[in-house]
Scaffold this motif. Structure first.
Motif, PDB file in Angstrom:
ATOM      1  N   GLN A  94      24.139 -28.316   3.555  1.00  0.00           N
ATOM      2  CA  GLN A  94      23.842 -27.071   2.859  1.00  0.00           C
ATOM      3  C   GLN A  94      24.301 -25.861   3.684  1.00  0.00           C
ATOM      4  OE1 GLN A  94      22.503 -26.057   0.016  1.00  0.00           O
ATOM      5  NE2 GLN A  94      21.894 -23.952   0.470  1.00  0.00           N
ATOM      6  N   ALA A  95      24.086 -25.930   4.988  1.00  0.00           N
ATOM      7  CA  ALA A  95      24.485 -24.819   5.856  1.00  0.00           C
ATOM      8  C   ALA A  95      25.990 -24.609   5.822  1.00  0.00           C
ATOM      9  CB  ALA A  95      24.011 -25.082   7.284  1.00  0.00           C
ATOM     10  N   MET A 123      16.728 -28.870  10.271  1.00  0.00           N
ATOM     11  CA  MET A 123      16.814 -30.313  10.421  1.00  0.00           C
ATOM     12  C   MET A 123      18.228 -30.769  10.074  1.00  0.00           C
ATOM     13  SD  MET A 123      13.768 -30.882  11.415  1.00  0.00           S
ATOM     14  CE  MET A 123      13.710 -32.685  11.415  1.00  0.00           C
ATOM     15  N   ALA A 124      18.600 -31.916  10.622  1.00  0.00           N
ATOM     16  CA  ALA A 124      19.951 -32.430  10.399  1.00  0.00           C
ATOM     17  C   ALA A 124      20.266 -32.594   8.918  1.00  0.00           C
ATOM     18  CB  ALA A 124      20.122 -33.758  11.132  1.00  0.00           C
ATOM     19  N   HIS A 145      26.353 -18.755   8.604  1.00  0.00           N
ATOM     20  CA  HIS A 145      27.359 -19.775   8.298  1.00  0.00           C
ATOM     21  C   HIS A 145      27.865 -20.352   9.616  1.00  0.00           C
ATOM     22  CE1 HIS A 145      27.674 -18.409   4.055  1.00  0.00           C
ATOM     23  NE2 HIS A 145      27.388 -17.235   4.585  1.00  0.00           N
ATOM     24  N   PRO A 146      27.481 -21.592   9.947  1.00  0.00           N
ATOM     25  CA  PRO A 146      27.811 -22.141  11.267  1.00  0.00           C
ATOM     26  C   PRO A 146      29.307 -22.313  11.475  1.00  0.00           C
ATOM     27  CG  PRO A 146      26.829 -23.826   9.848  1.00  0.00           C
ATOM     28  CD  PRO A 146      26.680 -22.526   9.131  1.00  0.00           C
ATOM     29  N   ASP A 147      29.744 -21.984  12.683  1.00  0.00           N
ATOM     30  CA  ASP A 147      31.129 -22.180  13.118  1.00  0.00           C
ATOM     31  C   ASP A 147      31.189 -23.547  13.794  1.00  0.00           C
ATOM     32  OD1 ASP A 147      33.565 -22.258  14.435  1.00  0.00           O
ATOM     33  OD2 ASP A 147      33.438 -20.218  15.215  1.00  0.00           O
ATOM     34  N   ILE A 159      22.644 -20.563   5.497  1.00  0.00           N
ATOM     35  CA  ILE A 159      21.184 -20.631   5.588  1.00  0.00           C
ATOM     36  C   ILE A 159      20.642 -19.209   5.604  1.00  0.00           C
ATOM     37  CG2 ILE A 159      19.232 -21.306   7.043  1.00  0.00           C
ATOM     38  CD1 ILE A 159      20.591 -23.682   5.727  1.00  0.00           C
ATOM     39  N   ALA A 160      19.688 -18.928   4.712  1.00  0.00           N
ATOM     40  CA  ALA A 160      19.140 -17.578   4.582  1.00  0.00           C
ATOM     41  C   ALA A 160      18.172 -17.271   5.721  1.00  0.00           C
ATOM     42  CB  ALA A 160      18.433 -17.433   3.244  1.00  0.00           C
ATOM     43  N   ILE A 161      18.217 -16.011   6.182  1.00  0.00           N
ATOM     44  CA  ILE A 161      17.262 -15.533   7.180  1.00  0.00           C
ATOM     45  C   ILE A 161      16.731 -14.165   6.760  1.00  0.00           C
ATOM     46  CG2 ILE A 161      18.349 -16.760   9.101  1.00  0.00           C
ATOM     47  CD1 ILE A 161      19.531 -13.999   9.949  1.00  0.00           C
ATOM     48  N   ASP A 162      15.558 -13.826   7.257  1.00  0.00           N
ATOM     49  CA  ASP A 162      14.993 -12.486   7.092  1.00  0.00           C
ATOM     50  C   ASP A 162      15.428 -11.672   8.299  1.00  0.00           C
ATOM     51  OD1 ASP A 162      13.522 -10.173   6.912  1.00  0.00           O
ATOM     52  OD2 ASP A 162      11.561 -11.146   7.100  1.00  0.00           O
TER      53      ASP A 162
END
Length: 404
Positions: A43-44, A37-38, A70-72, A49-52
């Motif tokens: 935080q991102a 969500m926006a 980690h978004p570019d 943001i953690a992923i499995d």
């Protein structure tokens, strides 16, 4: 337009964006994503943001399964096929371990490292892809069949070419996402199409190649069809290629391109596994204008590498062996490294093969090296390659060399 994190946050607020897709690729180049969500975007950007990752191809097992995206911000784009109420944007991501250490199987990062090596050597590469795909009918359950959408042939027009409006919709959607398609047409196979895009710097070109797959499949499905990028969808018909156009600037100027071509020819057997990564890839090579031998020439489409005629005078090389199943991040990275090695060693170009290799006699083909003829052979060559061990993490090598 390339955004900064603060500009992305401002854009998301002003445009009433509701969902953010954080995109990345598995080691084989298949796009994955997680939607947030926006409200989670700060935080991102700050922490990731953690992923499995335990169920993602080539990313390892359950022991160390936590990774962070980690978004570019520079890759922000709105997805035009999503609703205008509850808008969706997408960003590609860097992948790290929880402590911030780069994840070795993040192939986008591998390409970034290759670009940096080229920059340090004083060179800049550009890539442009020519992508082929088939359009097939769906069955009554919505599953893909092998029934082509049409029976048109090369560069036919409507009504024989039923894909005309599909390609138009794809091109318009790509433009909305700041990707510049140059041309599109029906290809030789029944239901086969091609769309080419303008050259870009390597990371942008690879991001666009991944995005292209998504757009084509999305538009096809919205029109009740299935898009197939596999290298040989129909036995006895033309295969799908991903011809890669390569240009280089800096250093020795145009002379450098000759060394780049020689470097690629020198290492093409080593890297074929990563340009042609599936068993079906080898049903395509060596027939229907897909190369089987290691050669080059001008304009000649039976070659591994050709120098196309261009109205602009911008000299480029077209590598014709890769297929659309290749991970573009790895493909472009390995081509950069092979080209840089050719430049560093001042490898000379062999004599051009100015004849049709696809119809030539065995005597005429003597002395020309051959591409691997099977996935097994390509794996064996890759396992023995010092070149690949120098530039690819062992985990990536293992993922490809153990694949069946």
């Amino acid at each position: 337009m390339k955004y900064s994190p603060s500009e992305v946050l401002e854009y998301v607020a002003e445009e009433d964006i509701k969902f953010i897709r954080l995109a990345f690729c598995d080691v084989f180049g298949k796009q994955k994503n997680v939607a947030i969500m926006a409200s989670e975007l700060p935080q991102a950007f700050a922490h990731g943001i953690a992923i499995d990752a335990s169920a993602i191809s080539g990313f390892g097992g359950e022991i160390r399964s936590d990774l962070f995206l980690h978004p570019d911000a520079s890759t922000l784009v709105q997805l035009p096929w999503r609703p205008q109420q509850g808008k969706v944007v997408r960003m590609f991501c860097d992948v790290t371990y929880p402590d911030g250490t780069p994840f070795e199987c993040d192939t986008r990062r591998i390409l970034k490292k290759a670009i940096a090596c080229a920059r340090e050597a004083g060179y800049h590469f550009d890539f442009g892809s020519e992508m082929e795909f088939y359009l097939f009918q769906l069955d009554e359950k919505g599953c893909p069949t092998k029934e082509p959408y049409d029976n048109a042939s090369y560069m036919d027009i409507a009504p024989e070419d039923k894909g005309e409006n599909i390609r138009r919709e794809i091109c318009l959607m790509l433009e909305q996402m700041d990707i510049a398609p140059e041309s599109s047409h029906h290809e030789s196979g029944p239901g086969q199409n091609e769309i080419d895009f303008r050259y870009s710097e390597p990371l942008t070109a690879a991001d666009q190649a991944v995005t292209f797959h998504t757009v084509v499949k999305t538009v096809a499905y919205r029109n009740g069809l299935a898009a197939d990028f596999s290298p040989k969808p129909l036995p006895g018909k033309d295969g799908n290629g991903m011809h890669i156009n390569i240009s280089v600037s800096g250093g020795q100027g145009e002379e450098a391109l000759g060394h780049v071509i020689a470097g690629i020819m020198d290492k093409i057997r080593d890297i074929t596994l990563f340009l042609n990564p599936t068993a079906g890839s080898y049903a395509r090579l060596g027939c229907d204008k897909a190369p089987g031998y290691i050669s080059w020439s001008r304009e000649n489409r039976s070659q591994l590498i050709r120098i196309p005629a261009t109205p602009s005078g911008r000299i480029r090389a077209e590598l014709r062996s890769p297929d659309p199943q290749a991970n573009p991040y790895l493909a472009y990275a390995l081509l950069i490294y092979a080209g840089l090695q050719g430049i560093a060693r001042k490898l000379p170009l062999p004599e051009p093969a100015d004849f049709n290799l696809l119809t030539a006699s065995p005597q005429a083909l003597e002395g020309y090296g051959k591409l691997p003829v099977s996935l097994t052979e390509a794996m064996e060559v890759a396992r023995e390659s010092d070149f690949l061990r120098r530039y690819l993490p062992q985990k990536v090598m293992d993922a490809y060399c153990q694949r069946r």
